[in-house]
Each structure stands twice: as C-alpha cells, then as structure tokens.
Design a protein around this motif. Structure first.
Motif, mmCIF file in Angstrom:
data_model
loop_
_atom_site.group_PDB
_atom_site.id
_atom_site.type_symbol
_atom_site.label_atom_id
_atom_site.label_comp_id
_atom_site.label_asym_id
_atom_site.label_seq_id
_atom_site.Cartn_x
_atom_site.Cartn_y
_atom_site.Cartn_z
ATOM 1 N N LEU A 104 3.510 -15.796 -0.682
ATOM 2 C CA LEU A 104 2.426 -14.829 -0.548
ATOM 3 C C LEU A 104 2.290 -13.899 -1.754
ATOM 4 O O LEU A 104 1.442 -13.011 -1.750
ATOM 5 N N PHE A 108 -1.418 -11.732 -2.656
ATOM 6 C CA PHE A 108 -1.390 -10.270 -2.542
ATOM 7 C C PHE A 108 -1.366 -9.565 -3.901
ATOM 8 O O PHE A 108 -1.028 -8.388 -3.987
ATOM 9 N N ALA A 116 1.129 -4.523 0.068
ATOM 10 C CA ALA A 116 0.559 -5.007 1.329
ATOM 11 C C ALA A 116 1.300 -6.237 1.854
ATOM 12 O O ALA A 116 1.158 -6.611 3.016
ATOM 13 N N GLU A 117 2.099 -6.840 0.983
ATOM 14 C CA GLU A 117 2.855 -8.023 1.388
ATOM 15 C C GLU A 117 3.938 -7.675 2.409
ATOM 16 O O GLU A 117 4.239 -8.467 3.309
ATOM 17 N N ALA A 120 2.587 -7.490 6.032
ATOM 18 C CA ALA A 120 2.120 -8.824 6.422
ATOM 19 C C ALA A 120 3.295 -9.723 6.777
ATOM 20 O O ALA A 120 3.269 -10.438 7.793
ATOM 21 N N ALA A 124 4.277 -11.222 10.490
ATOM 22 C CA ALA A 124 4.490 -12.663 10.673
ATOM 23 C C ALA A 124 5.894 -12.934 11.221
ATOM 24 O O ALA A 124 6.070 -13.783 12.108
#
Length: 147
Positions: A104, A108, A116-117, A120, A124
């Motif tokens: 990711l 991002f 912001a990763e 997220a 998850a």
C-alpha cells in the motif's frame, strides 16, 4: 447431548420432566444416546396414531431424514479441524498483514508522509483478524451456540 454435561444438565432434566410423562422422561435421561431414545419414542408414538398407513410412512420418512441429519451433526462435532490448518491460517494472515504496508506504500503516496496508511492497515487488520477469530469459533459450533 452435544453440550458438555455440566453446562445445562439441570435445565434439560427439568424441562424434560415438565413436558413428558415421568416414564418417558426417565427413559430419555437414563439413555446412553438420548437423541436416539427420543427418536425411538417418537417413532413408537407415530405408529400408535390412528391414521392411514401411507401418512404414517411419510411421517416416518421425515423422521429418518431428521435422524440422518442428527448423525451428520454428530460427525461434524467429532471431526475436529486439524491444528495445522488453524495455525497455518493464522501464520499466513499475520505474514500478509505484515507485508501489507509495502503493497500500500505507492497507493498512499498522496498523503503526507504516508500517514493515511496507518489507519487503513489497522482497519484491515481488525477486520481480517476478526474474520479469522470467527472462523476459529465456528470450528466447534456446538460449544458456543445455544441449544
């Protein structure tokens, strides 16, 4: 029958005595395999019904289907999921979540310092580990589901 004996034995016995004749209740309580004894009592009661034999046969067919389903449920209970499967799933999921930030990173890149990763991946992780825990609990459904 499928629950541990100390879990709900008193409630089962009291409900059985309240709903059945004393002789039937004692016969089921004393039986080695209570469901089979209850099915036997039910088939005897069906045979005593004053109805056409074709209807009795149809009812007995449905009782046989029910007995087959009971046997399938008991086989499910006595066939545990191998420990290797459970461990392998947990290890694979942990490795996948551990490597997820690398996958990711590029998507991002628009956020400041990829900040912001973090939420997220946390979200998850919570969802995937929750599904894995649910699957572990469902491996033995008769110990957690009320009967």
């Amino acid at each position: 029958h499928l629950s541990p004996p100390d879990e709900d034995e008193d409630a089962f016995v009291s409900e059985l005595k309240a709903r059945m004749s004393p002789s039937q209740a004692e016969a089921i309580i004393a039986a080695v395999h209570r469901p089979n004894r209850a099915l036997y009592d039910l088939s005897v009661a069906i045979d005593k019904l004053p109805m056409h034999f074709m209807r009795k046969n149809e009812i007995n067919k449905n009782l046989s289907i029910f007995e087959d389903t009971l046997g399938g449920s008991e086989r499910l209970l006595s066939s545990p999921v191998p420990l290797f499967y459970t461990r392998h799933t947990a290890r694979f999921l942990s490795t996948w979540i551990l490597l997820l930030p690398f996958a990711l990173y590029d998507p991002f890149k628009g956020s400041w310092n990829h900040v912001a990763e973090i939420p997220a991946i946390a979200l998850a992780s919570v969802f995937l580990f929750g599904i894995e825990e649910l699957a572990t609990q469902l491996e033995e459904p008769f110990t957690i589901l009320p009967m």
